[in-house]
Design a protein around this motif. Structure first.
Motif, PDB file in Angstrom:
ATOM      1  N   PRO A   1      28.004  29.366  43.300  1.00  0.00           N
ATOM      2  CA  PRO A   1      28.677  30.061  42.793  1.00  0.00           C
ATOM      3  C   PRO A   1      29.256  31.043  44.244  1.00  0.00           C
ATOM      4  O   PRO A   1      30.459  31.508  44.267  1.00  0.00           O
ATOM      5  CB  PRO A   1      27.551  31.542  42.907  1.00  0.00           C
ATOM      6  CG  PRO A   1      26.742  30.306  41.622  1.00  0.00           C
ATOM      7  CD  PRO A   1      26.543  29.033  42.950  1.00  0.00           C
ATOM      8  N   LEU A   2      28.586  30.761  45.629  1.00  0.00           N
ATOM      9  CA  LEU A   2      29.998  31.425  46.697  1.00  0.00           C
ATOM     10  C   LEU A   2      30.456  30.741  47.258  1.00  0.00           C
ATOM     11  O   LEU A   2      31.794  30.756  47.570  1.00  0.00           O
ATOM     12  CB  LEU A   2      28.436  31.361  47.863  1.00  0.00           C
ATOM     13  CG  LEU A   2      27.818  32.624  47.132  1.00  0.00           C
ATOM     14  CD1 LEU A   2      26.567  32.838  48.341  1.00  0.00           C
ATOM     15  CD2 LEU A   2      28.518  34.567  47.474  1.00  0.00           C
ATOM     16  N   LEU A   3      29.838  29.796  46.802  1.00  0.00           N
ATOM     17  CA  LEU A   3      31.158  27.833  47.598  1.00  0.00           C
ATOM     18  C   LEU A   3      32.509  28.054  45.990  1.00  0.00           C
ATOM     19  O   LEU A   3      34.004  28.194  47.054  1.00  0.00           O
ATOM     20  CB  LEU A   3      31.012  26.697  47.313  1.00  0.00           C
ATOM     21  CG  LEU A   3      32.152  25.361  47.720  1.00  0.00           C
ATOM     22  CD1 LEU A   3      32.459  25.546  49.233  1.00  0.00           C
ATOM     23  CD2 LEU A   3      30.976  24.385  47.330  1.00  0.00           C
ATOM     24  N   LEU A   4      31.998  28.035  45.441  1.00  0.00           N
ATOM     25  CA  LEU A   4      33.600  28.380  44.411  1.00  0.00           C
ATOM     26  C   LEU A   4      34.081  29.472  44.635  1.00  0.00           C
ATOM     27  O   LEU A   4      35.080  29.533  44.425  1.00  0.00           O
ATOM     28  CB  LEU A   4      33.175  28.027  42.792  1.00  0.00           C
ATOM     29  CG  LEU A   4      32.415  26.985  42.539  1.00  0.00           C
ATOM     30  CD1 LEU A   4      31.462  27.041  41.195  1.00  0.00           C
ATOM     31  CD2 LEU A   4      33.504  25.649  42.466  1.00  0.00           C
ATOM     32  N   LEU A   5      33.114  30.639  44.460  1.00  0.00           N
ATOM     33  CA  LEU A   5      34.490  32.016  44.929  1.00  0.00           C
ATOM     34  C   LEU A   5      34.959  31.956  46.275  1.00  0.00           C
ATOM     35  O   LEU A   5      36.030  32.550  46.470  1.00  0.00           O
ATOM     36  CB  LEU A   5      32.872  32.791  45.195  1.00  0.00           C
ATOM     37  CG  LEU A   5      33.308  34.333  45.095  1.00  0.00           C
ATOM     38  CD1 LEU A   5      34.453  35.050  44.538  1.00  0.00           C
ATOM     39  CD2 LEU A   5      32.422  35.638  45.625  1.00  0.00           C
ATOM     40  N   LEU A   6      34.623  31.496  47.579  1.00  0.00           N
ATOM     41  CA  LEU A   6      35.060  30.625  48.234  1.00  0.00           C
ATOM     42  C   LEU A   6      36.779  29.623  48.288  1.00  0.00           C
ATOM     43  O   LEU A   6      37.888  30.305  47.968  1.00  0.00           O
ATOM     44  CB  LEU A   6      34.504  30.609  49.409  1.00  0.00           C
ATOM     45  CG  LEU A   6      35.522  30.247  50.868  1.00  0.00           C
ATOM     46  CD1 LEU A   6      35.640  31.214  51.893  1.00  0.00           C
ATOM     47  CD2 LEU A   6      34.497  28.495  51.805  1.00  0.00           C
ATOM     48  N   LEU A   7      36.698  29.014  46.932  1.00  0.00           N
ATOM     49  CA  LEU A   7      37.904  28.468  46.968  1.00  0.00           C
ATOM     50  C   LEU A   7      38.055  29.132  45.876  1.00  0.00           C
ATOM     51  O   LEU A   7      39.585  28.938  45.979  1.00  0.00           O
ATOM     52  CB  LEU A   7      37.103  27.412  46.091  1.00  0.00           C
ATOM     53  CG  LEU A   7      36.676  26.114  46.416  1.00  0.00           C
ATOM     54  CD1 LEU A   7      35.438  24.603  46.052  1.00  0.00           C
ATOM     55  CD2 LEU A   7      37.916  25.817  47.830  1.00  0.00           C
ATOM     56  N   LEU A   8      37.984  29.912  45.314  1.00  0.00           N
ATOM     57  CA  LEU A   8      38.747  30.905  44.233  1.00  0.00           C
ATOM     58  C   LEU A   8      39.394  32.250  44.930  1.00  0.00           C
ATOM     59  O   LEU A   8      40.580  32.062  44.522  1.00  0.00           O
ATOM     60  CB  LEU A   8      38.187  31.926  43.711  1.00  0.00           C
ATOM     61  CG  LEU A   8      38.541  32.227  42.426  1.00  0.00           C
ATOM     62  CD1 LEU A   8      39.261  31.282  40.957  1.00  0.00           C
ATOM     63  CD2 LEU A   8      37.469  32.796  40.840  1.00  0.00           C
ATOM     64  N   VAL A   9      39.039  32.314  45.678  1.00  0.00           N
ATOM     65  CA  VAL A   9      39.713  33.325  47.119  1.00  0.00           C
ATOM     66  C   VAL A   9      40.791  32.819  47.192  1.00  0.00           C
ATOM     67  O   VAL A   9      42.344  33.227  48.116  1.00  0.00           O
ATOM     68  CB  VAL A   9      38.685  34.095  47.597  1.00  0.00           C
ATOM     69  CG1 VAL A   9      39.951  35.174  48.823  1.00  0.00           C
ATOM     70  CG2 VAL A   9      38.193  34.854  46.823  1.00  0.00           C
ATOM     71  N   GLY A  10      40.361  31.444  48.149  1.00  0.00           N
ATOM     72  CA  GLY A  10      41.260  30.614  49.337  1.00  0.00           C
ATOM     73  C   GLY A  10      42.698  30.643  47.688  1.00  0.00           C
ATOM     74  O   GLY A  10      44.122  29.929  48.394  1.00  0.00           O
ATOM     75  N   VAL A  11      42.120  30.474  46.693  1.00  0.00           N
ATOM     76  CA  VAL A  11      43.609  29.647  45.898  1.00  0.00           C
ATOM     77  C   VAL A  11      43.973  30.787  45.702  1.00  0.00           C
ATOM     78  O   VAL A  11      45.421  30.048  45.748  1.00  0.00           O
ATOM     79  CB  VAL A  11      42.527  28.562  44.470  1.00  0.00           C
ATOM     80  CG1 VAL A  11      44.165  28.514  43.661  1.00  0.00           C
ATOM     81  CG2 VAL A  11      42.581  27.450  45.250  1.00  0.00           C
ATOM     82  N   THR A  12      43.894  32.088  45.058  1.00  0.00           N
ATOM     83  CA  THR A  12      44.122  32.966  44.739  1.00  0.00           C
ATOM     84  C   THR A  12      45.100  33.340  46.083  1.00  0.00           C
ATOM     85  O   THR A  12      46.261  33.764  45.788  1.00  0.00           O
ATOM     86  CB  THR A  12      43.585  34.174  44.749  1.00  0.00           C
ATOM     87  OG1 THR A  12      42.264  33.175  43.289  1.00  0.00           O
ATOM     88  CG2 THR A  12      44.054  36.152  44.271  1.00  0.00           C
ATOM     89  N   VAL A  13      44.861  33.432  47.266  1.00  0.00           N
ATOM     90  CA  VAL A  13      45.573  33.817  48.237  1.00  0.00           C
ATOM     91  C   VAL A  13      47.310  32.189  48.819  1.00  0.00           C
ATOM     92  O   VAL A  13      48.393  33.158  48.122  1.00  0.00           O
ATOM     93  CB  VAL A  13      45.283  33.339  50.088  1.00  0.00           C
ATOM     94  CG1 VAL A  13      45.641  33.435  50.833  1.00  0.00           C
ATOM     95  CG2 VAL A  13      44.173  34.880  49.602  1.00  0.00           C
ATOM     96  N   LEU A  14      46.944  31.445  48.186  1.00  0.00           N
ATOM     97  CA  LEU A  14      47.406  30.336  48.141  1.00  0.00           C
ATOM     98  C   LEU A  14      49.478  30.773  47.244  1.00  0.00           C
ATOM     99  O   LEU A  14      50.161  30.591  47.517  1.00  0.00           O
ATOM    100  CB  LEU A  14      47.569  28.900  47.628  1.00  0.00           C
ATOM    101  CG  LEU A  14      48.361  27.498  48.201  1.00  0.00           C
ATOM    102  CD1 LEU A  14      49.241  27.805  49.644  1.00  0.00           C
ATOM    103  CD2 LEU A  14      47.210  26.302  48.121  1.00  0.00           C
ATOM    104  N   GLY A  15      48.424  30.813  46.150  1.00  0.00           N
ATOM    105  CA  GLY A  15      48.656  30.935  44.969  1.00  0.00           C
ATOM    106  C   GLY A  15      50.187  32.414  44.937  1.00  0.00           C
ATOM    107  O   GLY A  15      51.106  32.419  45.167  1.00  0.00           O
ATOM    108  N   LEU A  16      49.751  33.463  45.580  1.00  0.00           N
ATOM    109  CA  LEU A  16      50.102  34.565  46.033  1.00  0.00           C
ATOM    110  C   LEU A  16      51.427  34.842  47.326  1.00  0.00           C
ATOM    111  O   LEU A  16      52.228  35.151  46.618  1.00  0.00           O
ATOM    112  CB  LEU A  16      49.451  35.977  46.108  1.00  0.00           C
ATOM    113  CG  LEU A  16      48.108  36.281  45.159  1.00  0.00           C
ATOM    114  CD1 LEU A  16      47.032  37.407  45.409  1.00  0.00           C
ATOM    115  CD2 LEU A  16      49.253  36.955  43.875  1.00  0.00           C
ATOM    116  N   LEU A  17      50.465  33.595  47.867  1.00  0.00           N
ATOM    117  CA  LEU A  17      51.697  33.523  48.586  1.00  0.00           C
ATOM    118  C   LEU A  17      52.810  32.562  48.319  1.00  0.00           C
ATOM    119  O   LEU A  17      53.877  32.996  49.019  1.00  0.00           O
ATOM    120  CB  LEU A  17      50.935  32.136  49.889  1.00  0.00           C
ATOM    121  CG  LEU A  17      51.919  32.131  51.102  1.00  0.00           C
ATOM    122  CD1 LEU A  17      52.249  32.929  52.533  1.00  0.00           C
ATOM    123  CD2 LEU A  17      50.226  31.495  52.210  1.00  0.00           C
TER     124      LEU A  17
END
Length: 159
Positions: free
Chosen positions: A121-137
């Motif tokens: 879950p922590l790894l997936l959370l990291l990916l989720l935050v990373g993809v969120t940042v990429l999308g917002l960027l």
């Protein structure tokens, strides 16, 4: 602009290489990996097809981004990047990232509910935050492209 044009060819070479590697992953590596895991852990074999489908979908999302980036590079090369036509390619990138994010959110919720340790879950959370940042960027970059396109159109109208 000359420096940007020098980067277009190497970037296209690496985009083709990345796309080819992703096709191998999509058609051979990922399905083979999940088939192997199903044979090795029969009690979790029911996850084979969902894992395969989700993984292949994520690869497809990356492939969409690659194709759209290729098209945007063509517009840069033709000096037409600040046009309405460029926005549809950026919209497709944002859409692919959003689709991947939604599926990733679903996987995060599922794994979070069934996980017996916090690692996945922590790894997936990291990916989720990373993809969120990429999308917002990408949304910000789209807004900047829209603004530059509007300014260029207005400037051409004055001239």
């Amino acid at each position: 602009m000359l420096a940007v044009r020098r980067v277009v060819v190497p970037l296209r070479i690496f985009l083709v290489l990345l796309f080819a590697i992703l096709v191998v992953f999509q058609t051979l590596s990922l399905p083979g990996k999940f088939a192997y895991e199903a044979r090795e852990s029969p009690d979790e074999a029911y996850l084979r097809w969902p894992e395969t489908a989700v993984s292949v979908f994520w690869v497809l999302c990356v492939q969409v981004v690659i194709v759209c980036t290729w098209r945007l590079l063509s517009l840069v090369k033709e000096d037409r990047i600040f046009s309405e036509g460029a926005l549809k390619w950026v919209d497709a990138i944002v859409g692919a990232i959003a689709a991947a994010w939604l599926v990733l959110l679903g996987v995060f919720v599922y794994v979070g509910l069934v996980a017996d340790d916090p690692g996945a879950p922590l790894l997936l959370l990291l990916l989720l935050v990373g993809v969120t940042v990429l999308g917002l960027l990408m949304v910000v970059m789209r807004a900047l492209l829209r603004q530059a396109t509007t300014l260029r159109t207005e400037l051409n109208a004055v001239i």
